[in-house]
Design a protein around this motif. Structure first.
Motif, PDB file in Angstrom:
ATOM      1  N   VAL A   2      46.436  -1.861 -66.203  1.00  0.00           N
ATOM      2  CA  VAL A   2      47.232  -2.579 -65.101  1.00  0.00           C
ATOM      3  C   VAL A   2      48.341  -3.211 -65.695  1.00  0.00           C
ATOM      4  O   VAL A   2      48.428  -3.368 -67.002  1.00  0.00           O
ATOM      5  CB  VAL A   2      46.397  -3.735 -64.523  1.00  0.00           C
ATOM      6  CG1 VAL A   2      45.146  -3.168 -63.733  1.00  0.00           C
ATOM      7  CG2 VAL A   2      45.845  -4.608 -65.575  1.00  0.00           C
ATOM      8  N   ASP A  29      57.119  -5.593 -58.180  1.00  0.00           N
ATOM      9  CA  ASP A  29      56.618  -5.721 -57.004  1.00  0.00           C
ATOM     10  C   ASP A  29      55.023  -6.208 -57.160  1.00  0.00           C
ATOM     11  O   ASP A  29      54.052  -5.868 -56.295  1.00  0.00           O
ATOM     12  CB  ASP A  29      56.557  -4.080 -56.340  1.00  0.00           C
ATOM     13  CG  ASP A  29      56.390  -4.332 -54.843  1.00  0.00           C
ATOM     14  OD1 ASP A  29      56.475  -5.356 -54.244  1.00  0.00           O
ATOM     15  OD2 ASP A  29      55.485  -3.247 -54.526  1.00  0.00           O
ATOM     16  N   ASP A  31      47.131 -11.272 -53.627  1.00  0.00           N
ATOM     17  CA  ASP A  31      47.379  -9.672 -53.308  1.00  0.00           C
ATOM     18  C   ASP A  31      46.320  -8.897 -53.709  1.00  0.00           C
ATOM     19  O   ASP A  31      45.583  -9.236 -54.693  1.00  0.00           O
ATOM     20  CB  ASP A  31      48.953  -9.551 -54.035  1.00  0.00           C
ATOM     21  CG  ASP A  31      49.578  -8.282 -53.206  1.00  0.00           C
ATOM     22  OD1 ASP A  31      48.892  -7.741 -52.349  1.00  0.00           O
ATOM     23  OD2 ASP A  31      50.575  -7.872 -53.701  1.00  0.00           O
ATOM     24  N   TRP A  58      51.280  -6.709 -59.326  1.00  0.00           N
ATOM     25  CA  TRP A  58      50.273  -6.022 -60.370  1.00  0.00           C
ATOM     26  C   TRP A  58      50.012  -4.699 -59.483  1.00  0.00           C
ATOM     27  O   TRP A  58      49.793  -4.548 -58.532  1.00  0.00           O
ATOM     28  CB  TRP A  58      49.200  -6.883 -60.727  1.00  0.00           C
ATOM     29  CG  TRP A  58      49.320  -8.120 -61.519  1.00  0.00           C
ATOM     30  CD1 TRP A  58      49.557  -9.075 -61.567  1.00  0.00           C
ATOM     31  CD2 TRP A  58      49.182  -7.966 -63.200  1.00  0.00           C
ATOM     32  NE1 TRP A  58      49.726 -10.043 -62.544  1.00  0.00           N
ATOM     33  CE2 TRP A  58      49.510  -9.090 -63.680  1.00  0.00           C
ATOM     34  CE3 TRP A  58      48.950  -6.798 -63.879  1.00  0.00           C
ATOM     35  CZ2 TRP A  58      49.482  -9.426 -64.879  1.00  0.00           C
ATOM     36  CZ3 TRP A  58      48.759  -7.087 -65.144  1.00  0.00           C
ATOM     37  CH2 TRP A  58      49.092  -8.215 -65.791  1.00  0.00           C
ATOM     38  N   LYS A  59      50.066  -3.565 -60.545  1.00  0.00           N
ATOM     39  CA  LYS A  59      49.585  -2.365 -60.118  1.00  0.00           C
ATOM     40  C   LYS A  59      48.645  -1.654 -61.252  1.00  0.00           C
ATOM     41  O   LYS A  59      48.491  -2.098 -62.312  1.00  0.00           O
ATOM     42  CB  LYS A  59      50.851  -1.509 -59.931  1.00  0.00           C
ATOM     43  CG  LYS A  59      51.922  -1.989 -58.841  1.00  0.00           C
ATOM     44  CD  LYS A  59      51.536  -2.152 -57.640  1.00  0.00           C
ATOM     45  CE  LYS A  59      52.478  -2.649 -56.802  1.00  0.00           C
ATOM     46  NZ  LYS A  59      52.368  -2.746 -55.340  1.00  0.00           N
ATOM     47  N   VAL A  60      47.953  -0.793 -60.725  1.00  0.00           N
ATOM     48  CA  VAL A  60      47.123   0.013 -61.401  1.00  0.00           C
ATOM     49  C   VAL A  60      48.113   1.128 -61.915  1.00  0.00           C
ATOM     50  O   VAL A  60      48.861   1.651 -61.288  1.00  0.00           O
ATOM     51  CB  VAL A  60      45.905   0.861 -60.830  1.00  0.00           C
ATOM     52  CG1 VAL A  60      45.306   1.903 -61.760  1.00  0.00           C
ATOM     53  CG2 VAL A  60      45.006  -0.245 -60.401  1.00  0.00           C
ATOM     54  N   GLU A  87      52.106  -5.591 -64.747  1.00  0.00           N
ATOM     55  CA  GLU A  87      52.901  -6.512 -63.628  1.00  0.00           C
ATOM     56  C   GLU A  87      54.113  -5.972 -63.694  1.00  0.00           C
ATOM     57  O   GLU A  87      54.945  -5.745 -64.563  1.00  0.00           O
ATOM     58  CB  GLU A  87      52.847  -7.840 -64.062  1.00  0.00           C
ATOM     59  CG  GLU A  87      53.208  -8.670 -62.977  1.00  0.00           C
ATOM     60  CD  GLU A  87      53.195 -10.230 -63.479  1.00  0.00           C
ATOM     61  OE1 GLU A  87      53.194 -11.277 -62.486  1.00  0.00           O
ATOM     62  OE2 GLU A  87      53.027 -10.605 -64.533  1.00  0.00           O
ATOM     63  N   THR A  88      54.634  -5.584 -62.382  1.00  0.00           N
ATOM     64  CA  THR A  88      55.675  -5.066 -62.195  1.00  0.00           C
ATOM     65  C   THR A  88      56.556  -6.088 -61.320  1.00  0.00           C
ATOM     66  O   THR A  88      56.091  -7.133 -60.782  1.00  0.00           O
ATOM     67  CB  THR A  88      55.701  -3.750 -61.329  1.00  0.00           C
ATOM     68  OG1 THR A  88      55.463  -4.151 -59.953  1.00  0.00           O
ATOM     69  CG2 THR A  88      54.685  -2.876 -62.010  1.00  0.00           C
ATOM     70  N   LEU A 104      45.023  -5.680 -55.771  1.00  0.00           N
ATOM     71  CA  LEU A 104      45.258  -4.897 -56.734  1.00  0.00           C
ATOM     72  C   LEU A 104      44.735  -3.709 -56.543  1.00  0.00           C
ATOM     73  O   LEU A 104      45.428  -2.591 -56.818  1.00  0.00           O
ATOM     74  CB  LEU A 104      44.619  -5.457 -58.162  1.00  0.00           C
ATOM     75  CG  LEU A 104      44.560  -4.582 -59.418  1.00  0.00           C
ATOM     76  CD1 LEU A 104      45.880  -4.461 -59.897  1.00  0.00           C
ATOM     77  CD2 LEU A 104      43.657  -4.997 -60.749  1.00  0.00           C
ATOM     78  N   THR A 105      43.595  -3.468 -56.167  1.00  0.00           N
ATOM     79  CA  THR A 105      43.136  -2.255 -55.829  1.00  0.00           C
ATOM     80  C   THR A 105      41.795  -2.153 -55.127  1.00  0.00           C
ATOM     81  O   THR A 105      41.145  -3.140 -54.953  1.00  0.00           O
ATOM     82  CB  THR A 105      42.602  -1.269 -57.252  1.00  0.00           C
ATOM     83  OG1 THR A 105      42.259   0.123 -56.957  1.00  0.00           O
ATOM     84  CG2 THR A 105      41.492  -1.919 -58.035  1.00  0.00           C
ATOM     85  N   ASP A 137      40.927   3.902 -53.875  1.00  0.00           N
ATOM     86  CA  ASP A 137      42.454   4.039 -54.324  1.00  0.00           C
ATOM     87  C   ASP A 137      42.336   4.686 -55.709  1.00  0.00           C
ATOM     88  O   ASP A 137      41.260   4.969 -56.482  1.00  0.00           O
ATOM     89  CB  ASP A 137      42.908   2.531 -54.645  1.00  0.00           C
ATOM     90  CG  ASP A 137      43.158   1.842 -53.412  1.00  0.00           C
ATOM     91  OD1 ASP A 137      43.506   2.491 -52.469  1.00  0.00           O
ATOM     92  OD2 ASP A 137      43.636   0.362 -53.472  1.00  0.00           O
TER      93      ASP A 137
END
Length: 625
Positions: free
Chosen positions: A182, A187, A93, A189-191, A184-185, A95-96, A100
Motif C-alpha cells: 500500500v 489521492d 476512506d 491510500w491505495k493498493v 499514500e498518494t 482502502l480496498t 477489488d
C-alpha cells in the motif's frame, strides 16, 4: 425449506451443529462461584491506581470524567445506520473491498454475480486480523479473510450453496490471507497494483507442517503419506506479528468445512470435542473429496493451527506451527521474556474453552535463526484463582495423561485434563508495549452456568467469568510475576465488565467504568498503540433493543489502562463487525477492517455488501488516537 446454515454466525452454527443439554448437570458448583457481593468486592479493578486504592477500588463515572484524558478526540455517540462514523476532526476512506484487484489482470467485480471468475488475484472476503510490515521505504499489509457470505458470493444460487467444483474453488479462493503493498498518494491510500509483494494465500496454497505434530500418523493422508505437507489455511481469524518480521494467521472455525458423503459416518471423540460432524457448512465435501471425512478422515487434524507467513518474500512457503496447539485460534500475541525466550498468548474462541501460553525453548536473537523458535517449547493453559492470583499449567504427558505429540493435536482435551479455567470465549490477547501486562477479551458466553463445554467440563461461574448467561463479556488483565512473561504465576483483575446500566442495576450493568455514554457488548479484537492505549473492537448484538438497547451498531472504543477510562471512537455499518487494526509506519493513518455488513456498504443501495478495509486519518495530519 431454505437452508439457514449459511446465515448463522459461526457461534450460532456450532450451537445448531452440536447442541448440548440445556440443564446444568454438573456434579458440583465450583467453590469459586461468586455471590454478587463477591463479584463487586474483589475482582473488578482497573488502572494502576487500583494497587494504591486497594483491590476492587472502583472509579465512579463522575470520577472517571474528572481524570485527565489522554484521548485526542471527542467521543462519539452510538449509530444505527449503514455507514462509518469517526470523531469530529477525523476522516475515513475505503482502502480496498472484497473483489477489488491486487493485479491489473484481475477480473472486474460484478454485483450481479458476486465476481465472475475463479480468481485468487483479488482482495478476499470478510477481512479480519491484519498487520503492517515495512520493507525499506515500502509498506505491506497482511490481512486475513475469515469466512464467507455465500448468498453474496454466489448470489444466483439458491441459499448461496455451491453447485460445482468451480464454485467451491471460487469460495476457497475468497478466504485465507492477502499480502498487499500500500502507498499514500495525493489521492489517499491505495493498493499498489502488480506489486511484487502482492499475493493471495488460500485453501489450496501449499504449506509445510512443522513442530511436534509434523509426521504424526493422525496427520497423514493418501495425498501426503508423510504428514508434513498440507494444502491451505482456512477460517483465518485474528493475527499476530513476530519480532523477526513474520505474520501469524490463526485458523479458527475449521470444523465447519468438513462433512461426509457417507451417511454411516460416526464421530470420534476427537471430532466431537472439535465440533466435526457429518455435515459441513458450505458443502465442500460434495465437490472436493479432501473435505470428505469418509474418504479423508485425517484431513481435519491438519487444520486449527497458527500459520507463519513471511510477507516480505512472496516465494516463501507458509508454515503451520503445531507447537502452538490445535484449537479455534483467535489471535497470537507475541512478547519476549526477560531471558529472551519467545512467549505467545493464544485464545480458543468457543464457549467454555481455554486461554493458552507458549514459551519457547530457544532464545530470540535479532538477526539470528528463528525457524525453530515456534517449534520447540512448552504449551500451558491458564488457571485463574478467586484471590486474584493465577498460574500457567504445563501441558505435558505427566499433567494430562496424554501422548506427548497428541497434546498438540487434541489440545482441548489436554487443557481439560490439566485443569485449566473454562473461559467465556477467549478472543484477542493484547500486550501493553509500555507495561508488562496482557489483556484478553472474553467476548460472551450465554452458556455460562447453563451448559458444559463440548468436553463436558464445568462452566459454572468462576472468579474470572462471574456472570451466568453472560451476553455482554469482559476483559481480563494479568501481570506476570517479576514482570517476566515466562513466569509461571501472575496477578489478575478485570479491566472492564461490559454491560447495560440503562437496563440493569446489578452486575449486568457492567463495571464502574461503563456508563450510558460508552456502553458496549462483546469485546473481541484488541490492539495497543505505541502510547499504551488499548483499542477495543466489538462483535456483538447490534439490534439496539432489549438487553442491548442504547448500544447501537458494533463499534471501536479506546481505553486508558491507567485511569480505566473508555470512550467510543468509531461506529460501523449495521450488521458489521469491526475487526482488524494496524497503523501506518508514521502512525498518522489507521487501517480498520469492516466485516460482514448487512447494510449495502460501501457501494450503496442496490449493490452487494462488501467487507472492506478503511483508512482513518486526522484532518490536521496528526497522530491517530
Amino acid at each position: 425449506m431454505a437452508d439457514k446454515r449459511v446465515d448463522l454466525s459461526w457461534d450460532e452454527w456450532d450451537e445448531l451443529n452440536d447442541p448440548r443439554p440445556s440443564e446444568n448437570e454438573f456434579d458440583q458448583v465450583v467453590e469459586e462461584a461468586l455471590t454478587r457481593r463477591g463479584f463487586l468486592s474483589g475482582i473488578v479493578a482497573f488502572g494502576s491506581g487500583a494497587a494504591v486504592m486497594g483491590t476492587g477500588a472502583l472509579l465512579s463515572s463522575t470520577a472517571e470524567a474528572a481524570t485527565t484524558s489522554r484521548f485526542a478526540f471527542k467521543p462519539i455517540e452510538i449509530a444505527t445506520d449503514a455507514t462509518v462514523h469517526v470523531p469530529e476532526g477525523y476522516t475515513w476512506d475505503i482502502l480496498t473491498r472484497w473483489g477489488d484487484p491486487l493485479f491489473s489482470d484481475a477480473p472486474e467485480f460484478s454485483h450481479e454475480t458476486g465476481g465472475d471468475a475463479v480468481s485468487d488475484r483479488i482482495f478476499g472476503e470478510n477481512t479480519d486480523g491484519m498487520e503492517l510490515f515495512e520493507v525499506g521505504d515500502k509498506q505491506l499489509i497482511a490481512v486475513n479473510h475469515e469466512y464467507l457470505n455465500p448468498k453474496l458470493n454466489l448470489p444466483k444460487n439458491e441459499d448461496g450453496k455451491p453447485t460445482s467444483a468451480d464454485e467451491v474453488k471460487k469460495l476457497q479462493n475468497l478466504q485465507g490471507v492477502t499480502v498487499m503493498e500500500v502507498e499514500e498518494t495525493g489521492d489517499g491510500w491505495k493498493v499498489v497494483l502488480d506489486s511484487a509483494y502482492n499475493r493471495r494465500i488460500h485453501h489450496n496454497t501449499p504449506m509445510r507442517i512443522a513442530g511436534p505434530a509434523a509426521g504424526h500418523d493422525m496427520l497423514k493422508t493418501a495425498a501426503d503419506p508423510e504428514g508434513i505437507e498440507v494444502l491451505g489455511t482456512m477460517n483465518n481469524c485474528g493475527s499476530g506479528k513476530t519480532p523477526w518480521g513474520t505474520y501469524l494467521t490463526c485458523e479458527e472455525n475449521f470444523n465447519g468445512y468438513f462433512g461426509s458423503t457417507d451417511a454411516a459416518f460416526e464421530q470420534t471423540p476427537g471430532f466431537k470435542r472439535y465440533g466435526i460432524k457429518g455435515e459441513s457448512r458450505y458443502d465442500y465435501e460434495k465437490f472436493d473429496e479432501r473435505y470428505d471425512l469418509s474418504k479423508n478422515p485425517n484431513e481435519p487434524n491438519r487444520f486449527g493451527y497458527i500459520v507463519e507467513i513471511d510477507p516480505t518474500n512472496p516465494d516463501s512457503k507458509p508454515v503451520k506451527r503445531t507447537a502452538l496447539g490445535r484449537f479455534k485460534h483467535e489471535n497470537a500475541e507475541v512478547v519476549i521474556a526477560k531471558d529472551g525466550r519467545i512467549v505467545v498468548y493464544l485464545g480458543d474462541d468457543e464457549r467454555g474453552e481455554y486461554l493458552y501460553r507458549f514459551v519457547s525453548k530457544g532464545v530470540y536473537q535479532p538477526g539470528g535463526d528463528t525457524d525453530n523458535l515456534l517449534d520447540e517449547g512448552t504449551l500451558y493453559v491458564a488457571k485463574f484463582h478467586a484471590d486474584g492470583k493465577g498460574r500457567w499449567l504445563p501441558l505435558t504427558p505427566e499433567t494430562t495423561g496424554m501422548d506427548e505429540v497428541e497434546i498438540y493435536i487434541h489440545t482441548r482435551m489436554a487443557a481439560s485434563a490439566a485443569g485449566g479455567t473454562t473461559m467465556d470465549r477467549p478472543e484477542w490477547v493484547a500486550a501493553n508495549p509500555i507495561a508488562v501486562e496482557a489483556y484478553c477479551a472474553l467476548t460472551n458466553n450465554k452458556n455460562r452456568g447453563v451448559k458444559p463445554n463440548a468436553g463436558g467440563d464445568d462452566t459454572s461461574p468462576n472468579a474470572v467469568n462471574p456472570r451466568e448467561a453472560n451476553n455482554y463479556g469482559q476483559i481480563v488483565r494479568w501481570t506476570p510475576a517479576d514482570e517476566d512473561y515466562a513466569a509461571d504465576t501472575f496477578d489478575w483483575d478485570l479491566y472492564v465488565m461490559a454491560g447495560n446500566p440503562n437496563v440493569h442495576g446489578d452486575e449486568y450493568a457492567g463495571s464502574a467504568n461503563i456508563h450510558p455514554g460508552n456502553m458496549f457488548n462483546s469485546p473481541d479484537g484488541m490492539a495497543f498503540d505505541t502510547a499504551g492505549l488499548l483499542w477495543i473492537q466489538t462483535d456483538g448484538n447490534f439490534k439496539n433493543e432489549g438487553d442491548f438497547e442504547g448500544q447501537g451498531n458494533n463499534q471501536m472504543l479506546v481505553g486508558d489502562p491507567v485511569t480505566g477510562e473508555i470512550v467510543r471512537f468509531m461506529t460501523v455499518p449495521y450488521g458489521a463487525e469491526v475487526t482488524g487494526l494496524c497503523w501506518s509506519a508514521d502512525r498518522r493513518s489507521m487501517f480498520v477492517g469492516i466485516q460482514h455488513p448487512a447494510a449495502p456498504f460501501p457501494d450503496g443501495e442496490g449493490k452487494l455488501a462488501r467487507s472492506s478495509v478503511v483508512v482513518v486519518k486526522r484532518e490536521d495530519g496528526g497522530l491517530v488516537g
